[in-house]
Design an enzyme around this catalytic site. Structure first.
Site, PDB file in Angstrom:
ATOM      1  N   ASN A 179      44.265  66.492  41.573  1.00 33.88           N
ATOM      2  CA  ASN A 179      44.373  67.686  42.415  1.00 33.88           C
ATOM      3  C   ASN A 179      45.796  67.957  42.882  1.00 33.88           C
ATOM      4  OD1 ASN A 179      43.589  65.171  43.829  1.00 33.88           O
ATOM      5  ND2 ASN A 179      44.035  66.341  45.674  1.00 33.88           N
ATOM      6  N   TYR A 180      46.624  66.917  42.967  1.00 30.45           N
ATOM      7  CA  TYR A 180      47.976  67.085  43.500  1.00 30.45           C
ATOM      8  C   TYR A 180      48.999  67.298  42.390  1.00 30.45           C
ATOM      9  CZ  TYR A 180      47.667  66.285  48.548  1.00 30.45           C
ATOM     10  OH  TYR A 180      47.443  66.434  49.893  1.00 30.45           O
ATOM     11  N   PHE A 238      46.766  54.690  42.959  1.00 28.61           N
ATOM     12  CA  PHE A 238      48.108  54.326  42.520  1.00 28.61           C
ATOM     13  C   PHE A 238      48.455  55.212  41.320  1.00 28.61           C
ATOM     14  CE2 PHE A 238      46.567  50.762  44.891  1.00 28.61           C
ATOM     15  CZ  PHE A 238      47.670  50.095  45.410  1.00 28.61           C
ATOM     16  N   ASP A 239      49.229  56.248  41.570  1.00 26.66           N
ATOM     17  CA  ASP A 239      49.458  57.231  40.519  1.00 26.66           C
ATOM     18  C   ASP A 239      50.358  56.726  39.406  1.00 26.66           C
ATOM     19  OD1 ASP A 239      47.789  58.976  41.744  1.00 26.66           O
ATOM     20  OD2 ASP A 239      49.320  60.270  42.583  1.00 26.66           O
ATOM     21  N   TYR A 289      53.298  66.985  41.891  1.00 23.13           N
ATOM     22  CA  TYR A 289      54.497  66.407  42.497  1.00 23.13           C
ATOM     23  C   TYR A 289      55.721  66.753  41.652  1.00 23.13           C
ATOM     24  CZ  TYR A 289      51.080  63.358  44.854  1.00 23.13           C
ATOM     25  OH  TYR A 289      50.034  62.869  45.577  1.00 23.13           O
ATOM     26  N   GLU A 311      47.932  52.945  38.171  1.00 23.70           N
ATOM     27  CA  GLU A 311      46.566  53.189  37.691  1.00 23.70           C
ATOM     28  C   GLU A 311      46.492  54.372  36.735  1.00 23.70           C
ATOM     29  OE1 GLU A 311      43.842  51.573  41.420  1.00 23.70           O
ATOM     30  OE2 GLU A 311      44.445  53.683  41.391  1.00 23.70           O
ATOM     31  N   VAL A 332      48.620  65.182  38.841  1.00 20.09           N
ATOM     32  CA  VAL A 332      47.722  64.031  38.799  1.00 20.09           C
ATOM     33  C   VAL A 332      46.465  64.411  39.573  1.00 20.09           C
ATOM     34  CG1 VAL A 332      47.486  61.553  39.159  1.00 20.09           C
ATOM     35  CG2 VAL A 332      49.752  62.532  38.810  1.00 20.09           C
TER      36      VAL A 332
END
Length: 652
Positions: free
Chosen positions: A387-388, A303-304, A390, A307, A385
């Site tokens: 590795n990704y 849950f970016d 956005y 969390e 966040v």
């Protein structure tokens, strides 16, 4: 129609944090013994006043209040605190019961975990078995724990994977040490367990896309410069409180550590009247569930927002790289883990961009030829966040449309690839896998279409059965079904039926006698793909439906609940909607789930080209006619009236 232009006092109540407010709040927390040497500030943000008090004409907002979530790594205790620096006081303080979840992850946990794991004999043995003995190359990746096992209850846990980073410049994601999971208690600083499930070869091939020598070929030639200029400057203005005005649009921009960009009081001019559309808009949650059910990966659901506090990972944007054109930047002011003010320079990018034709027609009968160019206002930010990466791009267009586009890029989460035909992952490079997964976002849209009394109808395209009313079998119509209660308003998109949701104001009529409204157009991609009895379904029930509608309640902000970290599930939307409250002709909030289901391609490695998802809100009976008839024609000589080549007569 009512004029609800943002007042100076209201705007000040909703503006972004200031460093002074953060510093004053910190001093109070320290004085009252809530912020000590071992305490970390997990979250700090504005506690918004109830909008029903702010929307009263002439209202004077009370002093701003702030919410602080604190975790003490000495005792393990967490607190939910409301502080008011203007009143120099703590207004409330509550110690959390670990059974209701934990406050979000703090940055200190990332470095702490690697230090702890590197000293554990069980982990060292698992690495040595694989020929990995150089600790300087072994990166321990801490991950949110998900649902805790019975013997983990009451603890603050990170579950960890290991990756090999051959050199300081190496991309460690290319070399996962798959099959080993480590459980760490970050409060007691102990490794609870090391489970060596399976010994899979560590993928050897590098993925160093950032190094020219690894790419192995010169930069592509032949691409000529694209210059975007506005010689007279941008068409928008923005004040110190973040109130942004452009082409009839008026909205307030602010930033939150958890949600990132937050907009308030979105309204649009119609004949000199500023008409409200949305009171508050944000991304209230995003969750990335992984679809590999193997023993080492079952917990992998992140849950970016709830969390990891997505907004706190905002990038500083660079002109010509991240944003192109005549750019206005805004800084984001947040609190760091010590409670001090932290500034992310140029975190928010605001600009205009041309988007092609707005409308066009050449008329064969009267010979007229008219076209207008479209443009939109763009307000965006980018986060990393893990590795990704956005990008969140909010678009406000001349025709009254509001659109959100989320751009996903970065590096996919990797694994070892067990072998040909493995059903839960793609092979990206020799021996390197990427588990199938989803990216599921929840947009919280506190609607205010011409006022706070709104309703939602579900519209669908329908083929009329052949009969007396439709003898040729070619009749199509649109059905309209009112969603009266919270249970009725839990809906799935259906593109085969053209299913959309109309948010209207039953008390305000347009010039043809219908209710004014805006339509939410969903993309209709898959919602959560998980069994209803699974842990992740319980924790992320919001993501199992494309639409939820709830009556406005100022404390209902996050669709998976306030404390997502290590929460067993059931909080947020499923708990609130159990009351089955009315959502018909009242103050309502839309929760829209949208996102990507990602089956990684070879072309997504070693860095993923942008994949996009989002939604659109369009006016539907809101205006009396096309609201862009007053947009001036282009000043280009080629586009001047009469400049178009006249085609031959006749119909096509």
């Amino acid at each position: 129609m009512t004029d609800t232009a943002v007042t100076t006092t209201t705007a000040g109540a909703l503006a972004s944090l200031t460093a002074g407010e953060i510093d004053a709040s910190r001093a109070i927390l320290v004085r009252e013994g809530l912020l000590g040497e071992n305490t970390h500030v997990s979250y700090f943000g504005l506690l918004e006043e109830d909008k029903r008090t702010l929307l009263v004409p002439g209202a004077t907002p009370r002093a701003r209040r702030f919410r602080a979530l604190l975790v003490d790594f000495g005792s393990g205790a967490s607190h939910d605190v409301v502080v008011c620096p203007a009143e120099d006081s703590i207004l409330s303080s509550r110690q959390l019961d670990p059974a209701e979840g934990q406050v979000p992850v703090v940055l200190a946990e990332f470095g702490l975990v690697e230090e702890i794991v590197h000293q554990d004999e069980r982990w060292l043995a698992a690495m040595a078995k694989r020929g990995l003995t150089d600790l300087s190359t072994l990166r321990v990746n801490p991950l949110s724990a998900g649902v805790l096992a019975p013997d983990e209850q009451g603890r603050r846990i990170q579950r960890c994977f290991t990756f090999v980073q051959k050199t300081p410049d190496d991309l460690g994601w290319a070399h996962p040490v798959d099959g080993v999971t480590v459980m760490v208690d970050v409060v007691t600083r102990e490794v609870l367990d090391v489970i060596d499930y399976v010994d899979l070869p560590v993928p050897h091939e590098d993925g160093n896309f950032h190094l020219p020598e690894w790419v192995g070929r010169p930069a592509r030639q032949g691409l000529k410069p694209i210059e975007i200029t506005q010689p007279e400057g941008p068409s928008f203005t923005i004040d110190d409180d973040g109130v942004l005005s452009w082409a009839g649009w008026n909205l307030q921009v602010s930033f939150d550590q958890r949600e990132g960009l937050v907009f308030h009081n979105i309204s649009i001019d119609d004949g000199g009247v500023q008409r409200p559309v949305v009171y508050r808009a944000s991304i209230a949650e995003m969750m990335v569930p992984y679809g590999d059910p193997s023993p080492q990966r079952w917990f992998q659901n992140f849950f970016d927002c709830g969390e990891y506090l997505l907004g706190g990972f905002a990038n500083s944007l660079e002109l010509g790289c991240d944003c192109v054109g005549d750019i206005t930047y805004l800084d984001a002011v947040l609190a760091d883990n010590a409670g001090n003010a932290r500034v992310i320079p140029q975190a928010i990018c605001i600009h205009e961009e041309d988007t092609g034709i707005l409308w066009k027609h050449f008329d064969n009968w009267n010979g007229s030829s008219e076209s207008r160019r479209n443009r939109r206002l763009v307000v965006s930010f980018f986060v990393t966040v893990g590795n990704y990466d956005y990008g969140f791009y909010w678009y406000f267009s001349l025709d009254g449309s509001i659109e959100l586009e989320v751009k996903a890029t970065g590096v996919v989460f990797t694994s070892a690839y067990p072998g040909a035909g493995y059903p839960y992952a793609s092979e990206l490079a020799p021996g390197l896998g990427a588990p199938y997964h989803q990216h599921l976002f929840s947009a919280r849209l506190d609607m205010m279409v011409d006022g706070v009394s709104n309703a939602v109808d579900e519209l669908e395209a329908v083929l009329v059965p052949r009969g007396d009313a439709n003898p040729t079998g070619t009749g199509i119509t649109q059905t309209v079904a009112r969603l009266h209660t919270e249970s009725e308003a839990q809906r799935m998109a259906d593109n085969a039926r053209g299913r959309v949701w109309l948010v209207s104001n039953p008390g305000v009529k347009n010039r043809l006698g219908g209710s004014v409204g805006y339509v939410l157009y969903p993309e209709g991609k898959p919602a959560l793909l998980a069994d209803e009895q699974s842990d992740i379904y319980a924790r992320a029930t919001y993501s199992a439906k494309h639409l939820w509608v709830t009556p406005y309640e100022p404390t209902e902000l996050y669709p998976a609940g306030d404390f997502v970290n290590m929460h067993p599930g059931g909080a947020g939307l499923p708990a609130w909607t159990a009351a089955d409250r009315s959502v018909d002709d009242t103050d309502i909030v839309l929760w829209h789930t949208f996102g990507l289901t990602h089956f990684p391609r070879i072309e997504d490695w070693p860095i993923m080209p942008v994949d996009s998802t989002g939604f659109v809100l369009k006016p539907h009976g809101f205006f009396g006619r096309n609201p862009t008839l007053d947009i001036p024609a282009s000043t280009s000589d080629h586009c001047a009236p009469g400049g178009a080549h006249r085609h031959h007569e006749g119909h096509h």
